[in-house]
Design a protein around this motif. Structure first.
Motif, PDB file in Angstrom:
ATOM      1  N   SER A  49       0.826  -1.203   0.000  1.00 37.29           N
ATOM      2  CA  SER A  49       0.000   0.000   0.000  1.00 37.29           C
ATOM      3  C   SER A  49       0.863   1.257   0.000  1.00 37.29           C
ATOM      4  CB  SER A  49      -0.930  -0.012   1.215  1.00 37.29           C
ATOM      5  OG  SER A  49      -1.869   1.030   1.146  1.00 37.29           O
ATOM      6  N   THR A  84      -3.705  -6.266  -2.034  1.00 40.19           N
ATOM      7  CA  THR A  84      -3.048  -5.075  -2.565  1.00 40.19           C
ATOM      8  C   THR A  84      -1.973  -5.424  -3.585  1.00 40.19           C
ATOM      9  OG1 THR A  84      -3.473  -4.042  -0.424  1.00 40.19           O
ATOM     10  CG2 THR A  84      -1.996  -2.884  -1.915  1.00 40.19           C
ATOM     11  N   ILE A 119     -16.566  -1.271  -0.520  1.00 38.88           N
ATOM     12  CA  ILE A 119     -15.251  -1.899  -0.641  1.00 38.88           C
ATOM     13  C   ILE A 119     -14.416  -1.522   0.582  1.00 38.88           C
ATOM     14  CG2 ILE A 119     -13.197  -2.207  -2.065  1.00 38.88           C
ATOM     15  CD1 ILE A 119     -14.828  -0.877  -4.373  1.00 38.88           C
ATOM     16  N   ALA A 121     -10.795  -2.067   2.043  1.00 35.22           N
ATOM     17  CA  ALA A 121      -9.478  -2.512   1.581  1.00 35.22           C
ATOM     18  C   ALA A 121      -8.432  -1.517   2.063  1.00 35.22           C
ATOM     19  CB  ALA A 121      -9.464  -2.628   0.056  1.00 35.22           C
ATOM     20  N   ARG A 123      -5.680   1.501   1.674  1.00 34.56           N
ATOM     21  CA  ARG A 123      -5.688   2.733   0.885  1.00 34.56           C
ATOM     22  C   ARG A 123      -4.998   2.510  -0.466  1.00 34.56           C
ATOM     23  NH1 ARG A 123      -6.888   7.584   4.028  1.00 34.56           N
ATOM     24  NH2 ARG A 123      -7.245   6.952   6.197  1.00 34.56           N
ATOM     25  N   LEU A 126      -7.417   0.708  -2.837  1.00 28.12           N
ATOM     26  CA  LEU A 126      -8.456   1.629  -3.298  1.00 28.12           C
ATOM     27  C   LEU A 126      -7.891   2.627  -4.310  1.00 28.12           C
ATOM     28  CD1 LEU A 126     -10.334   2.327   0.060  1.00 28.12           C
ATOM     29  CD2 LEU A 126     -11.045   0.823  -1.818  1.00 28.12           C
ATOM     30  N   GLY A 129      -7.513   0.869  -7.642  1.00 23.34           N
ATOM     31  CA  GLY A 129      -8.810   0.835  -8.320  1.00 23.34           C
ATOM     32  C   GLY A 129      -9.215  -0.496  -8.907  1.00 23.34           C
ATOM     33  N   GLN A 132     -12.708  -1.524  -7.869  1.00 25.44           N
ATOM     34  CA  GLN A 132     -13.701  -0.684  -8.529  1.00 25.44           C
ATOM     35  C   GLN A 132     -13.898  -1.105  -9.988  1.00 25.44           C
ATOM     36  OE1 GLN A 132     -11.218   0.262  -6.426  1.00 25.44           O
ATOM     37  NE2 GLN A 132     -11.419   2.421  -5.808  1.00 25.44           N
ATOM     38  N   ILE A 144     -16.827   3.563  -1.395  1.00 23.68           N
ATOM     39  CA  ILE A 144     -15.602   3.344  -0.645  1.00 23.68           C
ATOM     40  C   ILE A 144     -15.697   4.136   0.656  1.00 23.68           C
ATOM     41  CG2 ILE A 144     -14.225   2.907  -2.710  1.00 23.68           C
ATOM     42  CD1 ILE A 144     -13.058   5.708  -2.436  1.00 23.68           C
ATOM     43  N   GLN A 151     -12.182   4.946   6.721  1.00 25.62           N
ATOM     44  CA  GLN A 151     -10.938   4.343   6.265  1.00 25.62           C
ATOM     45  C   GLN A 151      -9.885   4.302   7.363  1.00 25.62           C
ATOM     46  OE1 GLN A 151     -10.543   2.743   3.302  1.00 25.62           O
ATOM     47  NE2 GLN A 151      -8.594   2.048   4.167  1.00 25.62           N
ATOM     48  N   CYS A 192      -9.333  -6.904   1.959  1.00 22.20           N
ATOM     49  CA  CYS A 192      -7.954  -7.080   2.423  1.00 22.20           C
ATOM     50  C   CYS A 192      -7.959  -8.396   3.180  1.00 22.20           C
ATOM     51  CB  CYS A 192      -7.523  -5.928   3.324  1.00 22.20           C
ATOM     52  SG  CYS A 192      -5.951  -6.220   4.167  1.00 22.20           S
TER      53      CYS A 192
END
Length: 232
Positions: A49, A84, A119, A121, A123, A126, A129, A132, A144, A151, A192
């Motif tokens: 991430s 990720t 979603i 997950a 950062r 996200l 994407g 998405q 999100i 988050q 995640c």
């Protein structure tokens, strides 16, 4: 004989959870009925991430080293129980001799088509994407978490699982689910592989939870059974 290859260690507890689900989903009456698996656990892969967000070392070389190990083991399928890391799915697929299952495709396929999904997950995931994009292809609307509220709780949940604190992690996840239910969400993707470990300690509040680790394991078992890898 063909093997499932697991590129794991990101994090270690999530890899163990994946393996437990793989075993539980395999129809077997004895040891010999189970699927052959080669597991590579690489906990020192740099933070995925952080790299996506431009704050850390590139993990791709280390991920490719793991793929190279699985190539040498001549596995017939690769699974990566770290969502990720799928930011680099194309590069890893190009390096792999075997096909790699995509964790977001596995998870999204279980979302009721057309039902809005939240979603949950990292950062980095996200920002990448890929969840998405898979939901858009599935013709399913999505939300999100708010970056400065929900988050933060998701981040804390993941961090607590990685540090061996599942019950406080569950409390963080439950707060996210309460907020999600309040704003009308019906389905949440645990996007995640740490999050399913926290969900054991969280009340669902009538939300449907899509466990990305479970769905990845389900797809791996289906792939292997279709090819008879459980037969001597």
């Amino acid at each position: 004989m063909s093997f499932i290859g697991v590129l794991g260690g990101m994090g270690p507890a999530a890899t163990v959870d994946f393996m437990a689900k793989l075993v539980a989903l395999t129809p077997a009456c004895c040891d010999q009925d189970h699927l052959p698996v080669v597991v590579v656990t690489l906990p020192r892969v740099p933070d995925r991430s952080a790299a996506i967000l431009g704050r850390g070392q590139d993990p791709l070389p280390a991920l490719k080293e793991g793929i190279a190990l699985l190539n040498r083991a001549d596995v017939g399928l690769v699974v990566i129980p770290c969502s990720t890391s799928h930011h680099w799915y194309d590069e890893l697929s190009a390096a792999s001799h075997a096909p790699i299952l995509h964790i977001a495709r596995a998870a999204v396929s279980r979302v009721p088509r057309g039902e809005r999904a939240l979603i949950l997950a990292t950062r980095g995931a996200l920002a990448s994407g890929f969840f998405q994009r898979e939901l858009a292809a599935w013709e399913t609307p999505f939300d999100i978490p708010s970056p400065d509220d929900e988050q933060v709780l998701v981040d804390d949940c993941i961090r607590l699982i990685k540090s061996g604190q599942p019950e406080p992690a569950g409390a963080c996840l439950e707060r996210v689910l309460v907020k999600a239910r309040t704003r009308g969400a019906r389905t949440a993707i645990l996007g995640c592989t740490e999050l399913p470990l926290a969900a054991v300690y969280a009340e669902r509040h009538s939300l449907g939870l899509i466990d990305c680790t479970l769905e990845l394991a389900r797809c791996a078992v289906e792939y292997a059974l279709q090819r008879g890898w459980n037969c001597a």
